[in-house]
Design a protein around this motif. Structure first.
Motif, PDB file in Angstrom:
ATOM      1  N   ARG A 197       0.882  -1.057  -0.036  1.00  0.00           N
ATOM      2  CA  ARG A 197       0.209  -0.250  -0.097  1.00  0.00           C
ATOM      3  C   ARG A 197       0.829   1.246   0.176  1.00  0.00           C
ATOM      4  O   ARG A 197       0.468   2.258   0.249  1.00  0.00           O
ATOM      5  N   THR A 198       2.014   1.143  -0.596  1.00  0.00           N
ATOM      6  CA  THR A 198       3.053   2.662  -0.661  1.00  0.00           C
ATOM      7  C   THR A 198       2.898   2.721  -2.100  1.00  0.00           C
ATOM      8  O   THR A 198       2.901   2.032  -2.900  1.00  0.00           O
ATOM      9  N   SER A 199       2.821   4.204  -2.170  1.00  0.00           N
ATOM     10  CA  SER A 199       2.572   4.859  -3.622  1.00  0.00           C
ATOM     11  C   SER A 199       3.828   5.274  -4.116  1.00  0.00           C
ATOM     12  O   SER A 199       3.787   5.755  -5.229  1.00  0.00           O
ATOM     13  N   GLY A 200       4.637   5.851  -3.102  1.00  0.00           N
ATOM     14  CA  GLY A 200       5.886   6.485  -3.469  1.00  0.00           C
ATOM     15  C   GLY A 200       5.687   8.330  -3.230  1.00  0.00           C
ATOM     16  O   GLY A 200       6.672   8.858  -3.616  1.00  0.00           O
ATOM     17  N   ALA A 201       4.282   8.588  -2.730  1.00  0.00           N
ATOM     18  CA  ALA A 201       4.340  10.181  -2.804  1.00  0.00           C
ATOM     19  C   ALA A 201       4.018  10.163  -1.208  1.00  0.00           C
ATOM     20  O   ALA A 201       3.622  11.453  -0.937  1.00  0.00           O
ATOM     21  N   GLU A 202       4.315   9.527  -0.505  1.00  0.00           N
ATOM     22  CA  GLU A 202       4.016   9.606   0.892  1.00  0.00           C
ATOM     23  C   GLU A 202       4.671  10.713   1.611  1.00  0.00           C
ATOM     24  O   GLU A 202       4.250  11.450   2.531  1.00  0.00           O
ATOM     25  N   GLY A 203       5.971  11.044   1.134  1.00  0.00           N
ATOM     26  CA  GLY A 203       6.841  12.243   1.742  1.00  0.00           C
ATOM     27  C   GLY A 203       6.242  13.461   1.386  1.00  0.00           C
ATOM     28  O   GLY A 203       6.118  14.303   2.157  1.00  0.00           O
ATOM     29  N   LEU A 204       5.747  13.724   0.193  1.00  0.00           N
ATOM     30  CA  LEU A 204       5.241  14.792  -0.395  1.00  0.00           C
ATOM     31  C   LEU A 204       4.268  14.937   0.278  1.00  0.00           C
ATOM     32  O   LEU A 204       3.779  16.450   0.968  1.00  0.00           O
ATOM     33  N   PHE A 205       3.007  14.356   0.771  1.00  0.00           N
ATOM     34  CA  PHE A 205       1.649  14.548   0.992  1.00  0.00           C
ATOM     35  C   PHE A 205       1.778  14.524   2.551  1.00  0.00           C
ATOM     36  O   PHE A 205       1.261  15.287   3.360  1.00  0.00           O
ATOM     37  N   THR A 206       2.804  14.046   3.277  1.00  0.00           N
ATOM     38  CA  THR A 206       3.044  14.319   4.530  1.00  0.00           C
ATOM     39  C   THR A 206       3.537  15.794   4.919  1.00  0.00           C
ATOM     40  O   THR A 206       3.044  16.420   5.598  1.00  0.00           O
ATOM     41  N   MET A 207       4.523  16.405   3.924  1.00  0.00           N
ATOM     42  CA  MET A 207       4.722  17.519   4.056  1.00  0.00           C
ATOM     43  C   MET A 207       3.362  18.462   3.608  1.00  0.00           C
ATOM     44  O   MET A 207       3.397  19.558   4.383  1.00  0.00           O
ATOM     45  N   ILE A 208       2.582  18.034   2.742  1.00  0.00           N
ATOM     46  CA  ILE A 208       1.373  18.949   2.526  1.00  0.00           C
ATOM     47  C   ILE A 208       0.487  18.984   3.689  1.00  0.00           C
ATOM     48  O   ILE A 208       0.106  19.834   4.036  1.00  0.00           O
ATOM     49  N   GLU A 209       0.311  17.920   4.523  1.00  0.00           N
ATOM     50  CA  GLU A 209      -0.645  17.893   5.686  1.00  0.00           C
ATOM     51  C   GLU A 209       0.108  18.610   6.600  1.00  0.00           C
ATOM     52  O   GLU A 209      -0.542  19.616   7.434  1.00  0.00           O
ATOM     53  N   GLU A 210       1.524  18.648   6.696  1.00  0.00           N
ATOM     54  CA  GLU A 210       2.084  19.741   7.917  1.00  0.00           C
ATOM     55  C   GLU A 210       1.804  21.063   7.361  1.00  0.00           C
ATOM     56  O   GLU A 210       1.780  21.929   8.475  1.00  0.00           O
ATOM     57  N   GLN A 211       2.030  21.511   6.248  1.00  0.00           N
ATOM     58  CA  GLN A 211       1.672  22.816   5.818  1.00  0.00           C
ATOM     59  C   GLN A 211       0.305  23.122   5.842  1.00  0.00           C
ATOM     60  O   GLN A 211       0.290  24.504   6.411  1.00  0.00           O
ATOM     61  N   MET A 317      10.067  21.526   1.110  1.00  0.00           N
ATOM     62  CA  MET A 317      10.650  20.953   0.128  1.00  0.00           C
ATOM     63  C   MET A 317      12.097  21.343  -0.149  1.00  0.00           C
ATOM     64  O   MET A 317      13.007  20.323  -0.324  1.00  0.00           O
ATOM     65  N   ALA A 318      12.346  22.536  -0.210  1.00  0.00           N
ATOM     66  CA  ALA A 318      13.910  22.901  -0.097  1.00  0.00           C
ATOM     67  C   ALA A 318      14.464  22.425   1.007  1.00  0.00           C
ATOM     68  O   ALA A 318      15.673  22.233   1.033  1.00  0.00           O
ATOM     69  N   ALA A 319      14.001  22.398   2.183  1.00  0.00           N
ATOM     70  CA  ALA A 319      14.785  21.564   3.409  1.00  0.00           C
ATOM     71  C   ALA A 319      15.160  20.261   3.261  1.00  0.00           C
ATOM     72  O   ALA A 319      16.031  19.834   3.978  1.00  0.00           O
ATOM     73  N   ASP A 320      14.229  19.524   2.501  1.00  0.00           N
ATOM     74  CA  ASP A 320      14.547  18.050   2.444  1.00  0.00           C
ATOM     75  C   ASP A 320      13.968  17.502   1.060  1.00  0.00           C
ATOM     76  O   ASP A 320      12.931  17.002   1.098  1.00  0.00           O
ATOM     77  N   PRO A 321      14.728  17.898   0.027  1.00  0.00           N
ATOM     78  CA  PRO A 321      14.308  17.533  -1.171  1.00  0.00           C
ATOM     79  C   PRO A 321      14.052  15.914  -1.543  1.00  0.00           C
ATOM     80  O   PRO A 321      13.198  15.713  -2.202  1.00  0.00           O
ATOM     81  N   ARG A 322      14.817  15.329  -1.116  1.00  0.00           N
ATOM     82  CA  ARG A 322      14.602  13.792  -1.375  1.00  0.00           C
ATOM     83  C   ARG A 322      13.340  13.264  -0.802  1.00  0.00           C
ATOM     84  O   ARG A 322      12.902  12.392  -1.402  1.00  0.00           O
ATOM     85  N   ALA A 323      13.020  13.734   0.440  1.00  0.00           N
ATOM     86  CA  ALA A 323      11.740  13.348   0.987  1.00  0.00           C
ATOM     87  C   ALA A 323      10.576  13.784   0.016  1.00  0.00           C
ATOM     88  O   ALA A 323       9.570  13.186   0.230  1.00  0.00           O
ATOM     89  N   ALA A 324      10.600  15.176  -0.401  1.00  0.00           N
ATOM     90  CA  ALA A 324       9.529  15.696  -1.216  1.00  0.00           C
ATOM     91  C   ALA A 324       9.276  14.941  -2.404  1.00  0.00           C
ATOM     92  O   ALA A 324       8.198  15.038  -2.832  1.00  0.00           O
ATOM     93  N   ALA A 325      10.603  14.688  -2.964  1.00  0.00           N
ATOM     94  CA  ALA A 325      10.521  14.074  -4.426  1.00  0.00           C
ATOM     95  C   ALA A 325       9.511  12.791  -4.503  1.00  0.00           C
ATOM     96  O   ALA A 325      10.156  11.760  -3.950  1.00  0.00           O
ATOM     97  N   CYS A 326       8.531  12.753  -5.361  1.00  0.00           N
ATOM     98  CA  CYS A 326       7.799  11.583  -5.279  1.00  0.00           C
ATOM     99  C   CYS A 326       8.440  10.430  -6.276  1.00  0.00           C
ATOM    100  O   CYS A 326       9.219  10.804  -7.302  1.00  0.00           O
ATOM    101  N   ARG A 327       8.366   9.138  -5.881  1.00  0.00           N
ATOM    102  CA  ARG A 327       8.867   7.944  -6.540  1.00  0.00           C
ATOM    103  C   ARG A 327       7.393   7.337  -6.995  1.00  0.00           C
ATOM    104  O   ARG A 327       7.114   6.257  -6.512  1.00  0.00           O
TER     105      ARG A 327
END
Length: 340
Positions: A197-211, A317-327
């Motif tokens: 159930r991992t999609s590869g976009a969890e890092g980006l959407f975690t940042m979105i929820e935090e923002q 995203m600038a603070a953690d690019p690798r976590a933001a970038a979706c796979r």
């Protein structure tokens, strides 16, 4: 998606993901039954948005069909929701990059209807293509305060979304089975999940929820508005994609779960990643998120909320690019309308 060409300009990742099935589309065009003259061949493009990512695949499919019958008239029906901005697609089609350029007897048109319903008469469709669309739900069945992405939900929270996704997928297949000629084919590429159930976009959407939470905390976004925001997608696992195929009247000719890495597409290792990546994120999220702002807000207020969100997200995203970038995980399917 955002109109006025914005989505088309900032959707390189979607095109990269869809390339996984380009060769299957050509193979299907070389295989599907052709109608007797003067009936035109009909290609359905399900989910065209602004059209930038549809031009090359449609050109390849047309050329493959023409290798079989140089004189065959070909219709290409681009479909999307009624509120879609079709203007950029029309501009592309009449320009030198458009697939009608240099190809006679090619007739593009659009259908402004949901793909989870009827689009063509029975037995009229010969070949179908859908590129990074079928993970979108017809509607979000509910919202979950503090969450905006189905892959971040608990099993209990996710249940209504799983049910809606199954209903949508079965409806899509039922309508396409009705519309396709026997032996007609669909080539589909859509967002997917691994079996875990991992999609590869969890890092980006975690940042979105935090923002979003930060905007509520600052008083910029109202709590009631935030609770309505949800990204209405469901990234099916391979088993979820395959489950209803046979009973829906389709033979599975090929399928593949693959991935495309935004860290490479947008170069997360180089300075300025957030500036390059933010327009892509904005193109796919602004309308789903900020259409839910309260109706009493002025245009200036709405713009201020939106700009504050993307400015803050860019900083994260600038603070953690690798976590933001979706796979992004994508499922590619080649389906044939059963002749049995």
């Amino acid at each position: 998606m955002l109109g006025r060409g914005f989505y088309s300009e900032h959707s390189q990742a979607q095109r990269e993901a869809a390339r996984a099935a380009d060769a299957w589309l050509v193979e299907a065009a070389l295989t599907v039954p052709l109608p007797a003259a003067p009936t035109p061949v009909l290609i359905g493009d399900f989910g065209c948005a602004g059209g930038a990512n549809e031009i090359a695949p449609m050109a390849e499919a047309i050329d493959a069909l023409r290798s079989r019958d140089a004189a065959a008239p070909i219709e290409v029906a681009h479909t999307d929701l009624p509120e879609n901005d079709f203007g950029p697609l029309f501009a592309l089609l009449r320009g030198p990059r458009g697939y009608p350029a240099g190809r006679g007897e090619v007739y593009p048109h659009v259908v402004g209807r949901t793909l989870y319903g009827p689009l063509f008469p029975a037995g009229r469709l010969h070949l179908g293509w859908s590129s990074i669309t079928l993970h979108w739900l017809s509607t979000a069945p509910t919202t979950v305060p503090g969450r905006v992405y189905s892959n971040l939900l608990t099993e209990a929270e996710a249940a209504p979304f799983r049910t809606r996704a199954e209903e949508d997928w079965r409806r899509f297949l039922a309508e396409r089975a009705r519309e396709l000629v026997p032996g007609g084919e669909l080539v589909l590429v859509a967002g997917a999940s691994e079996p875990d159930r991992t999609s590869g976009a969890e890092g980006l959407f975690t940042m979105i929820e935090e923002q979003l939470a930060a905007l509520v905390g600052a008083g910029t976004l109202r709590a009631g508005e935030s609770e309505k925001i949800f990204y209405p997608t469901w990234n099916r696992t391979p088993d979820e994609w395959r489950a209803p195929l046979a009973e829906s009247g389709f033979d599975l000719l090929a399928d593949e779960l693959s991935a495309t890495d935004d860290a490479i597409t947008y170069d997360a290792t180089a300075p300025g990643f957030a500036e390059r990546y933010t327009p892509f994120v904005r193109a796919i999220t602004e309308r789903p998120f900020f259409r839910w702002l309260d109706g009493d807000r002025s245009p200036a207020e709405r713009e201020a909320v939106t700009e504050a969100f993307y400015a803050g997200l860019a900083e994260r995203m600038a603070a953690d690019p690798r976590a933001a970038a979706c796979r992004w995980h994508v499922e590619s399917l080649r389906l044939r309308r059963s002749t049995r």
